[in-house]
Design a protein around this motif. Structure first.
Motif, PDB file in Angstrom:
ATOM      1  N   ALA A 259       0.431  -1.616   0.175  1.00 49.85           N
ATOM      2  CA  ALA A 259      -0.062   0.114   0.278  1.00 49.85           C
ATOM      3  C   ALA A 259       0.511   1.331  -0.126  1.00 49.85           C
ATOM      4  O   ALA A 259       1.997   0.900   0.268  1.00 49.85           O
ATOM      5  CB  ALA A 259      -0.953   0.552   1.050  1.00 49.85           C
ATOM      6  N   ALA A 260       0.211   2.273  -0.052  1.00 45.57           N
ATOM      7  CA  ALA A 260       1.146   3.519   0.037  1.00 45.57           C
ATOM      8  C   ALA A 260       1.492   4.165   0.924  1.00 45.57           C
ATOM      9  O   ALA A 260       3.151   4.885   0.793  1.00 45.57           O
ATOM     10  CB  ALA A 260       0.137   5.129  -0.104  1.00 45.57           C
ATOM     11  N   GLY A 261       0.850   3.222   1.972  1.00 41.68           N
ATOM     12  CA  GLY A 261       1.870   3.917   3.666  1.00 41.68           C
ATOM     13  C   GLY A 261       2.942   2.783   4.301  1.00 41.68           C
ATOM     14  O   GLY A 261       3.565   2.103   5.238  1.00 41.68           O
ATOM     15  N   ALA A 262       3.627   1.451   2.755  1.00 42.66           N
ATOM     16  CA  ALA A 262       4.211   0.781   3.125  1.00 42.66           C
ATOM     17  C   ALA A 262       5.616   1.492   3.328  1.00 42.66           C
ATOM     18  O   ALA A 262       6.410   2.351   2.689  1.00 42.66           O
ATOM     19  CB  ALA A 262       4.447  -0.735   2.042  1.00 42.66           C
ATOM     20  N   ARG A 263       6.458   0.868   4.362  1.00 42.96           N
ATOM     21  CA  ARG A 263       7.532   1.273   4.486  1.00 42.96           C
ATOM     22  C   ARG A 263       8.636   1.335   3.680  1.00 42.96           C
ATOM     23  O   ARG A 263       9.301   2.225   2.968  1.00 42.96           O
ATOM     24  CB  ARG A 263       8.545   0.133   5.362  1.00 42.96           C
ATOM     25  CG  ARG A 263       9.733   0.431   5.296  1.00 42.96           C
ATOM     26  CD  ARG A 263      10.753  -0.743   6.156  1.00 42.96           C
ATOM     27  NE  ARG A 263      10.582  -2.246   5.687  1.00 42.96           N
ATOM     28  CZ  ARG A 263      10.269  -3.287   5.935  1.00 42.96           C
ATOM     29  NH1 ARG A 263      10.683  -3.129   7.482  1.00 42.96           N
ATOM     30  NH2 ARG A 263      10.442  -4.024   5.026  1.00 42.96           N
ATOM     31  N   ASP A 264       8.752   0.505   2.448  1.00 43.26           N
ATOM     32  CA  ASP A 264       9.432   0.898   0.727  1.00 43.26           C
ATOM     33  C   ASP A 264       8.590   0.216  -0.131  1.00 43.26           C
ATOM     34  O   ASP A 264       7.259  -0.818   0.532  1.00 43.26           O
ATOM     35  CB  ASP A 264      11.219  -0.241   1.150  1.00 43.26           C
ATOM     36  CG  ASP A 264      10.626  -1.568   1.250  1.00 43.26           C
ATOM     37  OD1 ASP A 264       9.637  -2.055   1.451  1.00 43.26           O
ATOM     38  OD2 ASP A 264      11.415  -2.169   1.328  1.00 43.26           O
ATOM     39  N   GLU A 265       8.818   0.093  -1.665  1.00 48.34           N
ATOM     40  CA  GLU A 265       8.254   0.333  -2.671  1.00 48.34           C
ATOM     41  C   GLU A 265       6.758  -0.206  -2.770  1.00 48.34           C
ATOM     42  O   GLU A 265       6.506  -1.063  -3.481  1.00 48.34           O
ATOM     43  CB  GLU A 265       9.444  -1.262  -3.334  1.00 48.34           C
ATOM     44  CG  GLU A 265      10.673  -1.210  -3.445  1.00 48.34           C
ATOM     45  CD  GLU A 265      11.822  -2.210  -3.708  1.00 48.34           C
ATOM     46  OE1 GLU A 265      10.492  -3.203  -3.929  1.00 48.34           O
ATOM     47  OE2 GLU A 265      12.149  -2.692  -2.925  1.00 48.34           O
TER      48      GLU A 265
END
Length: 139
Positions: free
Chosen positions: A27-33
């Motif tokens: 998702a957009a809030g993921a830590r990376d990529e």
């Protein structure tokens, strides 16, 4: 200066026992990529066994109970962006597709079942190296 040390991550490839792999889109809030498709993973907590970490993370991320957990190997993961060093302990985990749901919507916005030859795009930068460690017949 802060000492930099590697961390341990339990990476798991969930499957249905019939050849399909479970992947999640970050998702957009993921830590990376964000926007890439990946398997599940989570940091090993102090005093926790690898198997306990995998069971905890599968339940948190996919709301499913592992039916079988099989150790596949270990990878050394060095990344420049974000700068990190992980020791990735890789597992194959069989789950019941009827149980699977997004357990952490702040990290994943879609999940899906895929054959190895029909993976979605774009893939997370570490996914191909992870999938290369999977045996042809999943346990």
């Amino acid at each position: 200066m802060t000492a930099r040390t590697p961390r341990v991550s339990c990476v798991f490839v969930c499957h249905d026992g019939a050849g399909r792999l479970l992947l999640a889109r970050r998702a957009a809030g993921a830590r990376d990529e964000p926007g890439t498709w990946d398997t599940g993973a989570g940091a090993l907590e102090f005093g926790e066994s690898f198997e306990a970490a995998v069971a905890r993370e599968v339940t948190e991320e996919y709301a499913a109970t592992p039916r079988s957990v099989t150790l596949l190997g270990v990878r050394n993961v060095l990344r420049d962006d974000p700068p990190s060093h992980w020791v990735a302990v890789l597992f194959a985990v069989r789950v019941d597709p009827a149980e699977v749901a997004i357990g952490e919507p702040h990290k994943f916005d879609r999940i899906g079942w895929f054959a190895r030859d029909t993976l979605p795009a774009p893939l997370h930068s570490q996914l191909r190296a992870t999938l290369a460690m999977l045996p042809d017949a999943l346990p």
